[in-house]
Design an enzyme around this catalytic site. Structure first.
Site, PDB file in Angstrom:
ATOM      1  NE  ARG A  53      -4.259  -1.327   2.299  1.00  0.00           N
ATOM      2  CZ  ARG A  53      -4.461  -2.538   2.788  1.00  0.00           C
ATOM      3  NH1 ARG A  53      -3.473  -3.164   3.411  1.00  0.00           N
ATOM      4  NH2 ARG A  53      -5.641  -3.126   2.660  1.00  0.00           N
ATOM      5  CG  HIS A  62     -19.100   2.379  44.964  1.00  0.00           C
ATOM      6  ND1 HIS A  62     -19.993   1.529  44.335  1.00  0.00           N
ATOM      7  CD2 HIS A  62     -19.847   3.351  45.541  1.00  0.00           C
ATOM      8  CE1 HIS A  62     -21.220   1.972  44.536  1.00  0.00           C
ATOM      9  NE2 HIS A  62     -21.161   3.078  45.275  1.00  0.00           N
ATOM     10  N   GLY A  90     -20.505 -13.201  12.516  1.00  0.00           N
ATOM     11  CA  GLY A  90     -19.282 -13.094  13.291  1.00  0.00           C
ATOM     12  C   GLY A  90     -19.041 -11.654  13.710  1.00  0.00           C
TER      13      GLY A  90
END
Length: 466
Positions: free
Chosen positions: A34, A445, A182
């Site tokens: 590429r 938390h 998938g």
């Protein structure tokens, strides 16, 4: 020109391998067909698909969920051209980043098709036909994979598209048929459903996400169906007929039966990927492949031909970018005389839909098949404080631990941010942690991570919040 190492392909496995080799003092070059580096992942895979998943999720949030939060922005309008430009910006940023990293690490880059001309010789064939010959002590093949074709169905990347074409649609199809349930099919199906398409997913098997934990697949399918996806499982495609506008998909039960025709504006073929070894000259130099076209290697990624190695999608194992990256590092370290290694038991797998799906290690089905006695602890996000506050309560965390030793064998998560949540347990498993180790680790938390802790507690039947 002479090198210690020439890497063919600059996807995640190839460029990472080259950079690590250069860090270790090896004179390294890469060959890339590429114009840009990054392979399928950065150019037409992981990165652009995640950009569209992010953008389409934001669009759906504004369209459907902002009013629930007390935010009135009116009806959002889709500018697909601008969204595609946003996607391309992410691609350009990443591919240019890889180019910079290669230069920074003094890796020579050659653009053209790489062909192994013989022992220690790689020919680079440019688009204009010009050639260069590189001499090297070692060669690493990292050419990745290509889309699997459906026999008798021609992909034109306009009406019948692969994942590449599905990322470049100029308008939202009214009806999209996805062949294959998938990861790729469900992710790209999610993108276009959020933007307004009616999406029908056809899968030959009787479940979505083949290979992942069965319970995960069932709940995930229910969640996607609730969002508007239509599923036709245990169904095979017998033909796709294109016209001037759209296509007709003919299907029938996988075991045989009455045929049905489904009309579509666009058909996405997403039935998997195959190793890409075209033009490498493997036959000429005698590199052995298996029945699936994968290059055969030993535990050090060496082929049967001295000096030639292979990593990533072209060899056995999950076709995942991060698996290829780890193999790239391992083979570079091996070539530099170190002890490179990949722990294949701890490779996470993530589906970047909403909610996300993430898993690492063994599924229940695999443990049963292997005859391994195990305990399971499960905790739903409906019982997690942060998930309740955010309104993201779909899904659960499931931890599977050895019945005798309590060592964590597998973790499966369906839920918001599952792809990040899975990292905690991957680290734990890398250090052979027990479920109790995770359960006794203090979690902040209110966070979604508390669901992981609670699932670990549930392995010993002592979850607090359910």
């Amino acid at each position: 020109m002479s090198y210690d190492l020439v890497v063919i392909g600059t996807g995640p496995g190839g460029y990472v391998c080259a950079i690590r080799a250069a860090q270790l003092g090896l004179k390294t070059a890469v060959v890339e067909k590429r114009a840009t580096h990054g392979g399928t992942c950065l150019n037409v895979g992981c990165i652009p698909s995640k950009a569209l998943l992010h953008a389409s999720e934001a669009f759906e949030e504004a369209n459907k969920h902002f009013p629930e939060l007390g935010i009135d922005v009116g009806t959002p309008k889709l500018d697909l051209k601008k969204m595609q430009a946003f996607k391309q910006g992410g691609v350009d940023g990443n591919t240019k980043g890889v180019e910079f990293l290669l230069k920074k690490n003094k890796v020579d880059a050659f653009h053209g098709r790489g062909r192994i001309a013989g022992a220690g010789r790689v020919e680079v064939i440019a688009d204009d036909g010009g050639t260069q010959m590189l001499e090297t002590k070692s060669i690493v093949i990292a050419t990745g994979s290509d889309v699997t074709r459906l026999p008798g169905v021609e992909i034109d990347e306009k009406t019948v598209v692969s994942s590449t074409g599905a990322l470049e649609l100029a308008e939202v199809p009214k009806k999209l048929v996805v062949i294959g349930a998938g990861v790729i099919g469900l992710e790209l199906g999610s993108v276009w459903r959020r933007l307004g398409a009616e999406v029908t997913v056809i899968e030959y098997l009787d479940r979505v996400l083949p290979g992942m934990d069965g319970e995960v697949g069932k709940q995930f399918q229910r969640i996607l169906a609730k969002q508007g996806m239509v599923f036709k499982l245990s169904t095979k495609v017998t033909g796709v007929e294109t016209a001037k506008k759209g296509a007709t998909v003919t299907v029938e039960p996988a075991k045989g039966g009455e045929a049905e025709k489904i009309e579509a504006d666009v058909v996405l073929v997403a039935i998997g990927r195959v190793p890409y070894t075209e033009g490498l000259g493997l036959e000429t130099v005698g590199v052995a492949t298996d029945e699936k076209g994968r290059i055969q290697t030993d535990s050090h990624y060496a082929t049967n031909v001295t000096g030639i190695y292979a990593i990533g999608d072209v060899i056995a194992g999950p076709m995942l970018a991060h698996k290829a990256e780890d193999e790239g590092v391992a083979v570079a370290e091996i070539l530099a005389g170190q002890a490179g290694h990949v722990n294949y038991g701890v490779i996470p797998n993530v589906v970047y839909t909403f909610p996300e799906v993430a898993s690492v290690g063994k599924s229940e089905e695999e443990l049963k098949k292997d005859g391994i006695a195990y305990k399971a602890g499960k905790f739903p996000f409906t019982a997690n404080g942060r998930a309740k506050a955010n309104g993201t309560t779909d899904g659960f965390v499931k931890i599977l631990a050895d019945e005798t030793t309590d060592r964590v064998l597998g973790v499966h998560i369906v839920g918001a941010d599952a792809g990040n949540l899975i990292a905690e347990v991957a680290v734990a498993m890398e250090f052979a942690a027990s479920a109790e180790d995770i359960a006794r680790t203090c979690h902040a938390h209110p966070t979604l991570t508390e669901a992981v802790k609670e699932a670990a507690l549930a392995v010993d039947k002592r979850a607090i919040h359910v």
